[in-house]
Design a protein around this motif. Sequence first.
Motif: not given
Length: 255
Positions: A200-213
């Motif tokens: 649905s987002y018209n993307r064929q790649d990845q989203l890299e998410m970094t979460v710092i706590t």
Amino acid sequence: MVIHQGRGHLVAFRTFLSSMGINAPAVDTVPGRTAVRPGDELPFKILVRGGGADVKVDRLAVELVIRVEESETTETNWTDPHVLATSDTGAFALAAKEDREFEGSLAIPWEMPLTHALGRRLKGARCALRTTMEIDNAVDRGDFDEIAVHARPVQDAMFQAFADLGFRFDEAEVKKHFRNFQQTQTLGYCQELEFWFPASYNRQDQLEMTVITPDAESVEVIPGSTGSFLFTADELDVQRWTSWLDEFCRERWDR
């Protein structure tokens, strides 16, 4: 659950001791628990039994180790993991056949990389306790006894939001660099979580998410290389995560 001595290191270690005409001492580490969350304390006991002769143990340590990707061009390394925390007994004399017991604990950093989220194992993520005993410069490192590092509620809520929006988790990687946009990062590594975009987002790649706590209250969210967003843990439930993530993606990619 016990950390037994690793076979390869143990052979070399016992060869050294055999050359002195003695049997090797034995060491077991018993964790107080096998599952933790960032911010927890992990207690343990070290049980040591003397070998065939008196020796001086120069160092006996329990180490919290993680799997880290050294660079963009190397594989993630688990044969020589990185040490995050160490509890060391210091040097002591160990008599032949003597039994010794040590107690200690390791603080699990707030920024600890996760191995589990929503109760499931994260591909690519590994953490363990490792026992190191040194006698006269001969080092024996025990097997890795893996520890499960489960997500805190605010982190589980993020994973649930990704799933609800149709993202598919791929892999978790720990890298040695700073992404300290908001000045929250205190350690020289961070964990990147890779998710495949839904159609649905018209993307064929990845989203890299970094979460710092860095503590119990703060959450820094770094999606890809597009900057960072600072939240408090209390405001990030599943609904807030979902709406924020969907809005973020809509602003950058057509649906």
